[in-house]
Design a protein around this motif. Structure first.
Motif, PDB file in Angstrom:
ATOM      1  N   PHE A 153       0.836  -1.204   0.000  1.00 32.00           N
ATOM      2  CA  PHE A 153       0.000   0.000   0.000  1.00 32.00           C
ATOM      3  C   PHE A 153       0.870   1.252   0.000  1.00 32.00           C
ATOM      4  O   PHE A 153       0.670   2.168  -0.806  1.00 32.00           O
ATOM      5  CB  PHE A 153      -0.917  -0.018   1.222  1.00 32.00           C
ATOM      6  N   ALA A 154       1.863   1.296   0.892  1.00 32.04           N
ATOM      7  CA  ALA A 154       2.743   2.464   0.990  1.00 32.04           C
ATOM      8  C   ALA A 154       3.567   2.647  -0.278  1.00 32.04           C
ATOM      9  O   ALA A 154       3.762   3.775  -0.752  1.00 32.04           O
ATOM     10  CB  ALA A 154       3.672   2.315   2.199  1.00 32.04           C
ATOM     11  N   LEU A 155       4.045   1.550  -0.854  1.00 32.89           N
ATOM     12  CA  LEU A 155       4.813   1.650  -2.093  1.00 32.89           C
ATOM     13  C   LEU A 155       3.944   2.218  -3.209  1.00 32.89           C
ATOM     14  O   LEU A 155       4.397   3.059  -3.998  1.00 32.89           O
ATOM     15  CB  LEU A 155       5.343   0.273  -2.494  1.00 32.89           C
ATOM     16  N   GLY A 156       2.690   1.766  -3.263  1.00 28.19           N
ATOM     17  CA  GLY A 156       1.778   2.289  -4.273  1.00 28.19           C
ATOM     18  C   GLY A 156       1.550   3.782  -4.113  1.00 28.19           C
ATOM     19  O   GLY A 156       1.518   4.523  -5.100  1.00 28.19           O
ATOM     20  N   VAL A 157       1.398   4.231  -2.865  1.00 29.49           N
ATOM     21  CA  VAL A 157       1.216   5.661  -2.601  1.00 29.49           C
ATOM     22  C   VAL A 157       2.439   6.443  -3.073  1.00 29.49           C
ATOM     23  O   VAL A 157       2.321   7.488  -3.732  1.00 29.49           O
ATOM     24  CB  VAL A 157       0.962   5.909  -1.100  1.00 29.49           C
TER      25      VAL A 157
END
Length: 266
Positions: A153-157
């Protein structure tokens, strides 16, 4: 801002809840129908066999990738593409507060749902953990699975903030998350020196000592059998070590997203 974020992303959060709770519900249903873990791992037909195949395939381990692609990557990139973010920034909401609210709300949902799934899965698997070994469901249990969900999720953000194009951000996130998971799989093998035991061929000693552990290699000859493995008691140390590394990467990705949003995004 929280209410606006909730209304904006409630459909996506509902889908997440359906997927995670649906996956957890399979184990609850299996237990209610008598397809306990003891039955499933000996099953040759019927519903119990389907559950066993699902466990062996471990398709749920791909869920973190989907979270990064469909939840994390579009979070910023879609709004930048559609320029809807600029309306919020001109209404007295700072960029940092705007992104913080989104990340905290959706991140909390991801963490909660993944933890619920993990708890139910481990509860169902526990009766055969001594025989099958917790390493059997390593990527779908403990603290590692929620950690990977948060990381993707954080990488996608972060990728969505830098790239600013949804489709490209989704593709890069998919490749990046998969590469990180493969890299950690390779790194995991070096968390501790594996144990090698040997015994005369035909002896049950080798199987007994390796039971419940993570077998890396085995073989036998005319006179001797051997197995190289990580003992079962290393499950939790490995889990916490890997989760710590993954969470560090998560914090780095989020720090990059916030820095880029504040300094670079125009």
């Amino acid at each position: 801002m929280i209410w606006v974020t909730w209304r904006q992303h409630r459909a996506g959060m509902a889908v997440l809840a359906a997927v995670f709770l649906g996956a957890a519900g399979i184990f609850l249903l299996a237990d209610a129908l008598g397809a306990t873990a003891q039955v499933v791992f000996d099953a040759q037909s019927g519903f119990a066999e389907l559950v066993r195949i699902g466990e062996q395939i471990g398709a749920i381990r791909l869920l973190p990738l989907l979270i990064g692609v469909f939840v994390g990557a579009p979070l910023v990139s879609r709004e930048v593409e559609q320029r809807t973010c600029r309306y919020s920034w001109t209404q007295g909401v700072s960029r940092i507060r705007w992104l913080s609210t989104k990340v905290l709300l959706l991140g909390a949902v991801v963490l909660l749902l993944s933890a619920v799934y993990t708890a139910v899965h481990m509860w169902w698997f526990e009766p055969v953990a001594g025989q099958q070994g917790w390493f059997t469901i390593y990527n779908q249990a403990g603290v590692v699975f929620p950690a990977y969900c948060l990381f993707s999720f954080a990488l996608g953000v972060a990728v969505g903030t830098v790239v600013k194009q949804s489709v490209a951000a989704m593709a890069i996130t998919l490749v990046g998350s998969a590469a990180a998971m493969i890299g950690m799989w390779v790194l995991r093998r070096g968390f501790a020196e594996p144990v090698t035991v040997s015994a005369p061929a035909g002896s049950s000693t080798v199987d007994e000592m390796a039971q419940g552990g993570h077998i890396m290699s085995f073989g036998s000859g005319a006179e001797i059998s051997y197995v190289t493995f990580h003992p079962a008691e290393r499950f939790w140390p490995f889990q916490f070590t890997e989760a710590s590394i993954v969470l560090a990467l998560t914090l780095f990705a989020l720090a990059l997203a916030f820095w880029w949003l504040r300094r670079k995004l125009s």
